[in-house]
Design a protein around this motif. Structure first.
Motif, PDB file in Angstrom:
ATOM      1  N   SER A 193       0.855  -1.168   0.000  1.00  0.00           N
ATOM      2  CA  SER A 193       0.000   0.000   0.000  1.00  0.00           C
ATOM      3  C   SER A 193       0.895   1.222   0.000  1.00  0.00           C
ATOM      4  O   SER A 193       1.893   1.277   0.694  1.00  0.00           O
ATOM      5  N   ARG A 194       0.545   2.220  -0.777  1.00  0.00           N
ATOM      6  CA  ARG A 194       1.362   3.422  -0.763  1.00  0.00           C
ATOM      7  C   ARG A 194       0.701   4.466   0.108  1.00  0.00           C
ATOM      8  O   ARG A 194       0.994   5.642   0.060  1.00  0.00           O
ATOM      9  N   SER A 195      -0.215   3.997   0.920  1.00  0.00           N
ATOM     10  CA  SER A 195      -1.068   4.899   1.650  1.00  0.00           C
ATOM     11  C   SER A 195      -0.460   5.295   2.996  1.00  0.00           C
ATOM     12  O   SER A 195       0.152   4.493   3.670  1.00  0.00           O
ATOM     13  N   THR A 196      -0.640   6.564   3.314  1.00  0.00           N
ATOM     14  CA  THR A 196      -0.232   7.057   4.626  1.00  0.00           C
ATOM     15  C   THR A 196      -1.470   7.204   5.486  1.00  0.00           C
ATOM     16  O   THR A 196      -2.442   7.805   5.058  1.00  0.00           O
ATOM     17  N   LEU A 197      -1.420   6.647   6.679  1.00  0.00           N
ATOM     18  CA  LEU A 197      -2.537   6.810   7.605  1.00  0.00           C
ATOM     19  C   LEU A 197      -2.159   7.882   8.614  1.00  0.00           C
ATOM     20  O   LEU A 197      -1.116   7.799   9.253  1.00  0.00           O
ATOM     21  N   SER A 198      -3.007   8.875   8.697  1.00  0.00           N
ATOM     22  CA  SER A 198      -2.740   9.931   9.666  1.00  0.00           C
ATOM     23  C   SER A 198      -3.807   9.884  10.738  1.00  0.00           C
ATOM     24  O   SER A 198      -4.990   9.951  10.448  1.00  0.00           O
ATOM     25  N   VAL A 199      -3.394   9.732  11.973  1.00  0.00           N
ATOM     26  CA  VAL A 199      -4.346   9.660  13.073  1.00  0.00           C
ATOM     27  C   VAL A 199      -4.219  10.942  13.875  1.00  0.00           C
ATOM     28  O   VAL A 199      -3.121  11.281  14.326  1.00  0.00           O
ATOM     29  N   SER A 200      -5.316  11.650  14.021  1.00  0.00           N
ATOM     30  CA  SER A 200      -5.215  12.851  14.840  1.00  0.00           C
ATOM     31  C   SER A 200      -6.228  12.788  15.960  1.00  0.00           C
ATOM     32  O   SER A 200      -7.070  11.911  16.013  1.00  0.00           O
TER      33      SER A 200
ATOM     34  N   ILE B 173      -7.139   9.835   6.552  1.00  0.00           N
ATOM     35  CA  ILE B 173      -7.105  10.587   7.803  1.00  0.00           C
ATOM     36  C   ILE B 173      -8.185  10.042   8.725  1.00  0.00           C
ATOM     37  O   ILE B 173      -9.313   9.831   8.296  1.00  0.00           O
ATOM     38  N   THR B 174      -7.819   9.805   9.955  1.00  0.00           N
ATOM     39  CA  THR B 174      -8.830   9.338  10.886  1.00  0.00           C
ATOM     40  C   THR B 174      -8.509   9.865  12.292  1.00  0.00           C
ATOM     41  O   THR B 174      -7.560  10.615  12.465  1.00  0.00           O
ATOM     42  N   THR B 175      -9.330   9.494  13.250  1.00  0.00           N
ATOM     43  CA  THR B 175      -9.100   9.958  14.615  1.00  0.00           C
ATOM     44  C   THR B 175      -8.776   8.766  15.506  1.00  0.00           C
ATOM     45  O   THR B 175      -9.055   7.626  15.162  1.00  0.00           O
TER      46      THR B 175
ATOM     47  N   LEU C 267       1.147   9.672  13.747  1.00  0.00           N
ATOM     48  CA  LEU C 267       0.312   9.972  14.903  1.00  0.00           C
ATOM     49  C   LEU C 267       0.441  11.453  15.213  1.00  0.00           C
ATOM     50  O   LEU C 267       1.506  11.925  15.598  1.00  0.00           O
ATOM     51  N   ASP C 268      -0.649  12.168  14.988  1.00  0.00           N
ATOM     52  CA  ASP C 268      -0.648  13.593  15.254  1.00  0.00           C
ATOM     53  C   ASP C 268      -0.846  13.780  16.759  1.00  0.00           C
ATOM     54  O   ASP C 268      -1.622  13.059  17.368  1.00  0.00           O
ATOM     55  N   GLU C 269      -0.176  14.717  17.340  1.00  0.00           N
ATOM     56  CA  GLU C 269      -0.236  14.913  18.790  1.00  0.00           C
ATOM     57  C   GLU C 269      -0.061  13.552  19.484  1.00  0.00           C
ATOM     58  O   GLU C 269      -0.852  13.173  20.351  1.00  0.00           O
ATOM     59  N   GLY C 270       0.969  12.858  19.080  1.00  0.00           N
ATOM     60  CA  GLY C 270       1.151  11.468  19.475  1.00  0.00           C
ATOM     61  C   GLY C 270       1.247  11.238  20.975  1.00  0.00           C
ATOM     62  O   GLY C 270       1.041  10.126  21.442  1.00  0.00           O
ATOM     63  N   HIS C 271       1.532  12.276  21.730  1.00  0.00           N
ATOM     64  CA  HIS C 271       1.672  12.070  23.162  1.00  0.00           C
ATOM     65  C   HIS C 271       0.344  11.753  23.825  1.00  0.00           C
ATOM     66  O   HIS C 271       0.328  11.347  24.981  1.00  0.00           O
ATOM     67  N   VAL C 272      -0.776  11.940  23.117  1.00  0.00           N
ATOM     68  CA  VAL C 272      -2.060  11.634  23.741  1.00  0.00           C
ATOM     69  C   VAL C 272      -2.223  10.141  23.954  1.00  0.00           C
ATOM     70  O   VAL C 272      -2.995   9.718  24.796  1.00  0.00           O
ATOM     71  N   VAL C 273      -1.480   9.359  23.165  1.00  0.00           N
ATOM     72  CA  VAL C 273      -1.548   7.914  23.376  1.00  0.00           C
ATOM     73  C   VAL C 273      -0.541   7.586  24.457  1.00  0.00           C
ATOM     74  O   VAL C 273       0.649   7.628  24.235  1.00  0.00           O
ATOM     75  N   ARG C 274      -1.008   7.307  25.625  1.00  0.00           N
ATOM     76  CA  ARG C 274      -0.099   7.267  26.747  1.00  0.00           C
ATOM     77  C   ARG C 274      -0.287   6.030  27.611  1.00  0.00           C
ATOM     78  O   ARG C 274       0.656   5.364  27.959  1.00  0.00           O
ATOM     79  N   ASN C 275      -1.519   5.759  27.932  1.00  0.00           N
ATOM     80  CA  ASN C 275      -1.795   4.639  28.814  1.00  0.00           C
ATOM     81  C   ASN C 275      -1.791   3.346  28.007  1.00  0.00           C
ATOM     82  O   ASN C 275      -2.665   3.122  27.196  1.00  0.00           O
ATOM     83  N   PRO C 276      -0.784   2.513  28.237  1.00  0.00           N
ATOM     84  CA  PRO C 276      -0.653   1.334  27.384  1.00  0.00           C
ATOM     85  C   PRO C 276      -1.794   0.334  27.534  1.00  0.00           C
ATOM     86  O   PRO C 276      -1.941  -0.557  26.708  1.00  0.00           O
TER      87      PRO C 276
END
Length: 926
Positions: free
Chosen positions: A401-408, A453-455, A479-488
């Motif tokens: 896939s040449r697709s970029t997934l952007s999660v915000s 693009i997704t959330t 991962l946009d604002e990637g620090h929001v993913v924190r609690n494993p």
DNA sequence: ACCGCCGGGTGCC
DNA sequence: ACCGCCGGGTGCC
């Protein structure tokens, strides 16, 4: 001493390598490689790896690893090994197997000891870790130093149990043991070192992400990226290098034929999985998103998508393909299918050989960015490129896939907006917003997009429902604002970690929120070997760092440094400030109240002084805080316009009915929040989340106060005034729609001194330069409404932006205001706190702050909405302050606070309570 | 010798 | 494994 010296083991391990190779080949289409896969297995096995929090060292024990000759796992001197219970073992249900970092089995713990260990491991009484710290020259067994960790309260149980089986743990101080068996081979050499103090640790931690730009690569060619600023080119070049350069991850080195990890002493024949990506941690406003778009466009060539793995891995091949395209007859469809396959095999062979695919040097990606000139002299190759693209596009889309997934996080629009803003219209980029109930879940469709693009929410729901996002092998995940993913443990984190992608990026302005622990998610997402498995992270980094081990901290700093780029507004590139913004001037314009206004104001002020004076004397300011704020609020409103005062504000007395009480409390809550005082919850000392008000009129975060009530059960008392409180009596804002704006009809409309001052400025400005756009800012949205009337009367074209507007409306308003089209609005009525930090209003260069905020930082943030990257005019700010009023006192306090921040940076602020009371006294001149 | 000793076979869990 | 352990062979020195 390596066990690998044993020839038999060598033979076996090369046998494994051969199997591995086949595995890689067959899985290649799904972007797997052996280390990835094993690592996933380990991670799955360790999914429940408990946090090492609160674990203490019980002691050490020398044990024996047996059965080495049956397994292929290789261990070096000083290497850490994993100990994994194997209850299903057919010979011994107590079996404990010993593995190396890749999860390859090394052997078993000798059965008597295994029985003792199994008992405790199964009951979670202790965690056992092993280090093979002495070499051994026999191919059958070897000693291993085991350290037992657990909760203090389990220490006795563990010691007794081990003793009852004849094993005596040698006690050892944690630091001493770290030096002996601890974190890394380098620990051996160190003598007695003083552990880091909590403060040193905190400082080191706060600065972990600072200055991570030295010795990064130069800028990506300037002729190409005219749309990018120098620091963005630098970032782009760094990102390209991270994606394409063949560098070992931090702490790995090549030693002869083997790949060696200097922290765990692990070595392997296969190279560790590369980290193709990293953390772009530039400050807010330096253009992380734009740089990322540029990165995505590196997979494009003259507006057409490149086949992603245009792997021309040797110079010779590149010359064939690029330099002399006529000669390399690209397969056209008249060729037999067999020859096409051969050709493709040849193209893809380098990947299969785990050599790194090399992208086209399409330095002219910038042609896709508007405003730049396309690269010169590339016409000749056009045909070749095109046919090549077409072929690969049709043939290999399912493979790569040449697709970029952007999660915000929330601002779904941001990336999309920026794409719109920066893309040249003739670049055909397929962007799909994967969002909403009707989103297209078709895998083929999604993987044929250029950008999806997704959330985080959608990602996490999809993960739970086995949606397509985790099935697709993305070219790149951002991962946009990637620090929001924190609690494993959160579903969202699991979803993020499971994403399949070749290249992984984390964009974050504030990569650290609280602690070392947060970093694990980032490194795990990037698949930084071997720390993506929690056990190794805990052992090698987290625990040592938390215990103040200097080497541990150094290792962490090194890891972060290798994968992170961070610049602040003050950073310099080539000796020039990264951001050179036009000048900003701030004026304070004093406003005199009219006689009538002054009389009204003094009346309210004297009454307020009496009341507050009484509270101060009684020492009950905090108890009546809501009242105090209400009084201050009234005074501030008088300074702007007397119509701001709620008609009911005088009857905030005791309420007769519950409904009235509720109404009254809601009104107070609104006052507290609307006061713009950046109110803190006194339980968590952070800004309010889900604010609720108690019957004693104190405001807290709902979760905070709920916890207080939960802890104290029936006799719960308000933390501020000790009145009894109950969960059922907490009042929160009723959902939207309750705000009935008072319709200020133009007949009854009257002006105020502040309005006069503003209008004077606006009219003068209009006569001087009617291209200049202004922000008119107030904390009171009702004041904005009142301002609409005179603006209309004088024929100004304006828009309004406040927190109550729908997302769609916001976007529309911003677009309208930012557009330079003739006849567009020149004024924006802006609510002080609306829109979040990301709001970009660079079209404006004049700011009128109608009323002072408690917190000067709030005002700064608001000004920064136009005084930021992209602003090319001088910015002039005018603050209106009513002379001889509470506003003047607010400014004094602001200044005092600012001084405090600048002088005593990092020092804990003096008692918050007293300073708050002092503030109030200063405000009321008491 | 219901022992000791010798030496070959053997070997994770 | 240049060990320990097992179990068979053996038996004054």
């Amino acid at each position: 001493m390596k066990i690998s010296e044993n020839t038999r083991a060598e033979l076996l391990s090369s046998g494994l390598a051969a199997r591995t190779w086949r595995y890689v080949t067959t899985l290649c289409g799904r972007h797997k490689n052996i280390t990835d896969t094993l690592s996933q297995i380990i991670r799955a096995a360790r999914a429940e790896e408990p946090d090492a929090d609160g674990c203490v060292l019980f002691g050490n024990l020398k044990g024996t690893v047996v059965g080495l000759r049956y397994y292929t796992g290789v261990v070096n001197r000083g290497e850490m090994v994993g100990l994994v219970r194997e209850p299903q073992n057919p010979y011994d249900s107590n079996a404990v197997k010993v593995t190396n970092i890749y999860g390859n089995q090394v052997g078993h713990i000798k059965k008597e000891l295994a029985a003792a260990m199994a008992y405790m491991m199964d009951r979670s009484l202790a965690k056992v870790e092993g280090v093979v710290h002495t070499g051994v020259n026999n191919p059958f067994s070897m000693p291993v130093m085991l350290s037992f960790w657990g909760k203090e309260e389990d220490r006795n149980t563990v010691m007794k149990h081990m003793a009852s089986r004849g094993y005596k743990l040698n006690p050892g101080s944690p630091t001493g043991d770290l030096a002996l068996y601890g974190t890394s081979a380098s620990s051996y050499k160190k003598g007695v070192t003083v552990p880091l103090t909590a403060e040193e640790l905190k400082n080191a931690f706060d600065n972990l992400f600072d200055g991570l730009m030295e010795s990064k690569d130069g800028e990506k060619e300037a002729s190409v990226a005219t749309a990018l600023l120098p620091h963005q080119k630098q970032a782009l070049s760094w990102m390209c290098a991270r994606e394409n350069k063949d560098a070992l991850p931090p702490c790995w080195e090549k030693r002869g034929e083997l790949y060696y990890n200097s922290l765990t002493c692990f070595s392997a024949k296969e190279p560790p999985g590369r980290v193709r990506g990293g953390i772009l941690a530039d400050d807010m406003g330096l253009g992380k998103t734009l740089t990322t778009i540029a990165l995505i466009l590196t997979n494009f060539h003259k507006g057409k998508p490149l086949p992603v793995e245009k792997c021309v891995s040797t110079k010779r091949r590149r010359i064939q393909l690029r330099g002399n395209p006529e000669k390399v007859q690209l397969p056209s469809f008249k060729h037999s299918s067999k020859s096409i396959i051969t050709w493709i095999k040849c193209l893809f062979y380098p990947i299969l050989c785990t050599e790194d695919p090399v992208l086209f040097e399409d330095l002219d990606f910038a042609a896709a960015l508007s405003g730049s000139t396309p690269a010169v002299g590339a016409k000749k190759k056009k045909t070749a490129d095109l046919s090549c693209c077409v072929l690969l596009k049709n043939t290999y889309i399912s493979l790569f896939s040449r697709s970029t997934l952007s999660v915000s996080y929330l601002l779904l629009l941001r990336l999309q907006d920026q794409f719109k803003q920066h893309m040249n219209p003739d670049v055909k980029l397929n962007i799909y917003l994967y969002y909403g109930p009707d989103r297209n879940r078709n895998k083929k469709f999604l993987s044929s997009q250029d950008v999806v693009i997704t959330t985080y929410n959608v990602l996490s729901t999809d993960f739970a429902n086995k949606g397509p996002l985790n099935e697709i092998s993305w070219l790149r995940v951002v991962l946009d604002e990637g620090h929001v993913v924190r609690n494993p443990n959160a579903q969202m984190s699991k979803a993020v970690l499971e994403l399949k992608a070749q290249r992984r990026w984390i964009l974050s302005g504030t990569p650290i929120q609280n602690s070392v622990k947060d970093l694990w998610m980032l490194l795990a997402f990037l698949r930084l070997k071997p720390f993506d498995a929690r056990e190794w992270w805990n052992r090698v980094i987290q625990r040592p760092v938390l215990q103040g081990d200097r080497d541990g901290l150094k290792n962490l700093q090194n890891l972060v440094k290798c994968i992170t780029l961070r610049r602040t507004k003050n950073s310099e590139v080539n000796g020039r400030r990264v951001v050179s913004l036009p000048e900003k001037t701030v004026f304070v314009e004093q406003v005199e109240l009219s006689q009538q206004e002054r009389e009204e104001y003094e009346l309210a002020r004297n009454e307020g002084r009496r009341t507050i004076g009484r509270y101060v004397a009684e020492g009950s300011v905090l108890k009546n805080y809501a009242d105090v704020l209400a009084i201050l609020m009234r005074l501030r409103q008088y300074c702007c316009h007397s119509d701001l005062l709620p008609k009911t504000s005088s009857d905030l007395g005791p309420a007769a009915t519950p409904a009235e009480l509720r109404e009254c409390l809601i009104e107070k809550l609104r006052l507290v929040l609307a006061s713009g005082s950046d109110e803190e919850c006194c339980v968590c000392l952070d800004s309010l989340v889900l604010p609720v008000i108690t019957h004693c009129a104190h405001v807290f975060c709902r979760p905070c106060i709920a916890q207080v009530i939960g802890n104290e059960q029936d006799k719960a008392r308000c933390p501020l005034c000790r009145s009894e409180i109950k969960t059922s009596e907490l009042v929160e804002f009723p959902p939207e729609g309750m705000e009935q704006e008072k319709n200020v009809s133009s007949e009854s409309w009257r002006t105020s001194s502040k309005i006069q001052a503003l209008m004077g400025n606006l009219l003068r400005l209009q006569s001087e330069d009617n291209n200049i756009k202004c922000l008119v800012v107030s904390q009171f949205t009702r004041f904005l409404t009142i301002l609409e009337t005179p603006l209309r009367q004088h024929g100004f074209r304006f828009v309004r932006f406040d927190g109550s507007m729908s997302r769609q409306k916001r976007t529309q308003v911003i677009e309208e205001f930012q557009s330079s089209a003739a006849g567009g609005p020149t004024i924006m009525l802006l609510s002080l706190k609306a829109g979040g930090v990301g709001l970009n209003l660079t079209a404006a260069s004049r700011v009128f702050l109608m009323d002072p905020a408690w917190n000067p930082a709030t005002e700064e943030q608001c000004i920064d909405r136009c005084h930021r990257l992209g602003q090319n005019r001088k910015v002039v700010v005018t603050k209106f302050i009513v002379k001889n009023s509470v506003e003047e006192n607010m400014v004094k306090i602001q200044r005092k606070k600012q001084d405090l921040v600048e002088k005593a940076f990092g020092l804990p602020s003096t008692n918050k309570k007293t300073s708050r009371i002092d503030d109030i006294r200063a405000l009321m001149e008491l």
